[in-house]
Design a protein around this motif. Structure first.
Motif: not given
Lengths: 158, 186
Positions: B1-2, B126, B128-136
């Protein structure tokens, strides 16, 4: 600077650089490049009486910070926390306040954190709970200065 | 994820992992800030004589300011652990500066666990966990933020009042909070 056994210290500074950190060369220093789990492991196996945190507390949540401090207390290890964050000072016993490389104030937490004018001149605010209790004193809602939120909330509403 | 693709204007990102600070080792400040160096240094409140100093001799606060100064011309400015070394007065200054920069249609992304830096500043947060959005979320009072992030004292205070069934509005300004307490107590 002298560090008494049994006391935890906070070094409040606006200029923490390599030169400044030389003063602490004799200690194990925990920087912000260690994870929370790594810090717990270091403390579990720590054999000295005092450990130094260098601008690392902002990387922990409040719960994580409490666990670290509880473990330090359990293992009877004292700490020196080098920080620019005035809120960190609430957790220690004694504070040294630096302006660049000079000590401008030192003393027990309760006395240093009442020196609003000096702290503001250096660019710090008071910690939130001290500021709030001072202002609530002004409005005659409270009658003393608090250094932790739990006690203030308890006395305010009970 | 950028990170650059995250939606928002001034964005807060709470990472689950450690964030590595950019490190320019012994590079001189004048070689890091390549455009409009004097103006950039003034904008981040650094003295001009810092130009000839090596990055690794600076304090953490100065390092963060140099990194920001080097990115002022970018459309997306990503700052890691920006609050490290900042004193209270400067926090307030930079929150205002971020808003000013964002008003020129630039995006600012603050990556830190220090959520106080987000208060009255960021529009979207946001996790972020391991380059992933987990919550916003755009709610500073969302408890999900405080599993990884450090809770600002004013929010901690309001949560603790709620535990005693005292309902205060979601204040992020101490003066507004004091007025509300005064109203209840009188």
């Amino acid at each position: 600077m002298k560090y008494e056994e049994g006391l935890n210290y906070c070094i409040l500074s606006n200029q923490i650089n390599l030169e400044f950190l030389k003063e602490f060369n004799e200690y194990v220093i925990i920087d912000d490049n260690k994870t929370y789990t790594e810090v717990l492991e270091i403390i579990e196996n720590f054999l000295e009486k005092r450990i130094v945190f260098n601008e690392s507390w902002y990387t922990y949540s409040k719960g994580q910070r409490k666990k670290i401090l509880d473990l330090l207390a359990l293992r009877k290890i004292n700490y020196i926390n080098i920080t620019s964050n005035i809120e960190d000072t609430l957790l220690c016993d004694y504070i040294y306040v630096f302006d660049k490389d000079k000590i401008v104030m030192e003393g027990k937490k309760e006395s240093v954190l009442k020196e609003e004018k000096i702290l503001k001149r250096l660019g710090y605010s008071l910690p939130f709970v001290v500021d709030l209790s001072l202002q609530l004193n002004y409005y005659n809602i409270l009658d003393k200065i608090y250094f932790n939120i739990e006690s203030l909330v308890h006395d305010l509403w009970n | 994820m950028e990170l650059k693709k995250l939606e928002g204007s001034i964005i807060g990102v709470i990472p689950s992992d450690l964030i590595k600070q950019e490190n320019f080792n012994s590079t001189l400040v004048k070689d890091i800030i390549k455009v409009k160096i004097d103006d950039s240094l003034k904008m981040v409140k650094l003295d001009l004589d810092i130009k000839d100093k090596a990055f690794n001799t600076l304090s953490s606060m100065e390092k963060n300011k140099v990194i920001l100064a080097s990115k002022l011309q970018d459309d997306v400015i990503i700052l890691n652990n920006f609050s490290k070394g900042l004193i209270t007065k400067e926090r307030e200054y930079f929150k205002k500066l971020f808003k000013k920069i964002a008003s020129y249609h630039k995006k600012i992304i603050l990556v830190t666990k220090d959520i106080e830096l987000f208060l009255n500043c960021v529009d979207t947060i946001y996790l972020i966990n391991n380059d992933n959005i987990v919550y916003k979320t755009n709610d500073y009072f969302d408890p999900a933020l405080y599993i990884e992030g450090d809770i600002p004292p004013i929010i901690d205070f309001i949560y603790k009042c709620e535990d005693l069934k005292v309902r205060l509005d979601e204040y992020t300004d101490i003066n507004e909070l004091i007025k509300a307490i005064y109203r209840i107590k009188s």
